[in-house]
Scaffold this motif. Structure first.
Motif, short mmCIF file in Angstrom:
data_model
loop_
_atom_site.label_atom_id
_atom_site.label_comp_id
_atom_site.label_asym_id
_atom_site.label_seq_id
_atom_site.Cartn_x
_atom_site.Cartn_y
_atom_site.Cartn_z
N PRO A 99 -41.00 27.37 -20.73
CA PRO A 99 -40.44 26.43 -19.74
C PRO A 99 -39.93 25.15 -20.38
CG PRO A 99 -42.83 26.55 -19.51
CD PRO A 99 -42.41 27.68 -20.42
N LEU A 100 -40.53 24.73 -21.49
CA LEU A 100 -40.05 23.54 -22.20
C LEU A 100 -38.64 23.78 -22.74
CD1 LEU A 100 -40.58 20.71 -23.31
CD2 LEU A 100 -41.68 21.79 -25.30
N ARG A 119 -32.54 23.46 -22.27
CA ARG A 119 -31.25 24.14 -22.08
C ARG A 119 -30.53 23.56 -20.86
NH1 ARG A 119 -34.42 29.07 -22.17
NH2 ARG A 119 -34.79 29.66 -24.35
N GLN A 120 -31.29 23.30 -19.80
CA GLN A 120 -30.71 22.79 -18.57
C GLN A 120 -30.41 21.29 -18.64
OE1 GLN A 120 -33.55 23.77 -15.52
NE2 GLN A 120 -33.43 25.96 -15.89
N ASP A 156 -37.41 19.90 -14.55
CA ASP A 156 -37.59 20.70 -13.33
C ASP A 156 -39.08 20.69 -12.96
OD1 ASP A 156 -38.35 23.51 -12.13
OD2 ASP A 156 -36.25 23.18 -11.63
N LYS A 157 -39.39 20.38 -11.71
CA LYS A 157 -40.80 20.26 -11.29
C LYS A 157 -41.57 21.56 -11.48
CE LYS A 157 -40.22 16.52 -7.93
NZ LYS A 157 -40.39 16.12 -6.51
N GLU A 158 -40.95 22.68 -11.13
CA GLU A 158 -41.65 23.96 -11.26
C GLU A 158 -41.88 24.31 -12.73
OE1 GLU A 158 -41.11 28.69 -10.09
OE2 GLU A 158 -39.99 27.15 -8.99
N LEU A 159 -40.87 24.08 -13.56
CA LEU A 159 -41.03 24.35 -14.99
C LEU A 159 -42.06 23.41 -15.61
CD1 LEU A 159 -37.30 24.92 -16.06
CD2 LEU A 159 -39.08 26.64 -15.73
N LEU A 160 -42.06 22.16 -15.19
CA LEU A 160 -43.07 21.22 -15.67
C LEU A 160 -44.47 21.66 -15.30
CD1 LEU A 160 -41.52 17.68 -15.03
CD2 LEU A 160 -42.35 18.56 -17.23
N ALA A 218 -31.93 24.39 -28.59
CA ALA A 218 -31.87 24.76 -27.17
C ALA A 218 -30.97 23.80 -26.41
CB ALA A 218 -33.27 24.77 -26.56
N LYS A 219 -31.06 22.53 -26.74
CA LYS A 219 -30.26 21.51 -26.05
C LYS A 219 -28.77 21.71 -26.29
CE LYS A 219 -29.83 16.50 -25.46
NZ LYS A 219 -30.35 15.17 -25.87
N ILE A 220 -28.40 22.10 -27.51
CA ILE A 220 -26.98 22.30 -27.82
C ILE A 220 -26.56 23.75 -27.57
CG2 ILE A 220 -26.99 20.43 -29.51
CD1 ILE A 220 -27.00 22.55 -31.72
#
Length: 244
Positions: free
Chosen positions: A48-49, A54-55, A59-63, A105-107
């Motif tokens: 989820p991290l 990537r997004q 995100d609350k659910e992913l957190l 992931a960010k790029i």
């Protein structure tokens, strides 16, 4: 609400195989059971991290899932850490590699070979941790164990990419074959000839399979599972009988 579970079979291998090697070479005790469960939960928590990076948004659910996995993973690691405080430094040494993976992931360039290299380098530290829990010792063997893991899994990366992402790139396939020969020669260069045995199945796999064969992903996955099993068995045998 969907449960977050990593789907990359290669990722699972890259976290389980090093741990099995550390356990098989260093010896088994109860703390390794706790550490193994904590390792699996920690690996799942990274998913989820990575998704949030990537997004490019939180995100609350992913957190929530990340917090659950990391929180429970910490509880499982707590007693091994109390017993073996040196694990803290080993765990901290994983962080730089994770940060690099988060950047990729960010790029949105996670398929980069460099991203694979840093991911493998970080997860191979898990093998060192398992060995340390089994022996209580930190010596030259841990560096060799780490390096053996990295060499093996980079070979796996090249092989898998040559039949999926780079299936039409023949120079890449030949580079993969050349790499598998080089890792056979490395142990000879450092005067550890028996260690070459760990890489023999990978080299055979790389050179026996024709370059123009087209595999489905599941077929490639099965081949890698069998190869990983052979790598674990042979490497444990070599370390325990010739290197310890």
């Amino acid at each position: 609400m969907n449960v977050i579970i990593p789907r990359e079979h290669g990722g699972w291998a890259m976290v389980i195989v090093p741990f099995l090697l550390g356990l098989g070479i260093g010896g088994f005790n109860f703390f390794q059971i706790l550490a193994f469960v904590g390792t699996i939960l920690g690996y799942i928590g990274i998913t989820p991290l990575l998704m949030m990076f990537r997004q490019k948004k939180w995100d609350k659910e992913l957190l929530m899932w990340m917090s659950i996995y990391f929180g429970v993973a910490f509880l499982f690691w707590l007693f091994p850490i109390i017993k073996f405080p040196g694990l803290i430094l080993m765990a901290l040494s994983i962080i730089p590699f994770l940060l690099i993976n988060l950047y990729f992931a960010k790029i949105r360039n996670e398929r980069s070979v460099w991203n694979d290299f840093f991911a493998i380098s970080g997860m191979s530290i898990v093998g060192i941790m398992a060995f340390y829990i089994g022996t209580g010792e930190w010596n030259g063997i841990v560096s060799l164990l780490w390096f053996t893991n990295v060499l093996y899994f980079m070979g796996s990366v090249f092989h898998v990419k040559s039949f999926i992402r780079e299936k039409n790139n023949h120079p890449f396939k030949w580079w993969s074959r050349a790499y598998h020969l080089l890792i056979l020669l490395f142990p000879l260069a450092v005067q550890l000839p028996m260690l070459s045995l760990s890489f023999v199945p990978s080299a055979i796999k790389s050179w026996v399979i024709p370059l123009d064969v087209q595999f489905k992903p599941i077929q490639t996955g099965i081949i890698e599972i069998v190869n990983s099993f052979l790598f674990v068995v042979i490497t444990i045998f070599v370390f325990r009988n010739y290197l310890l």
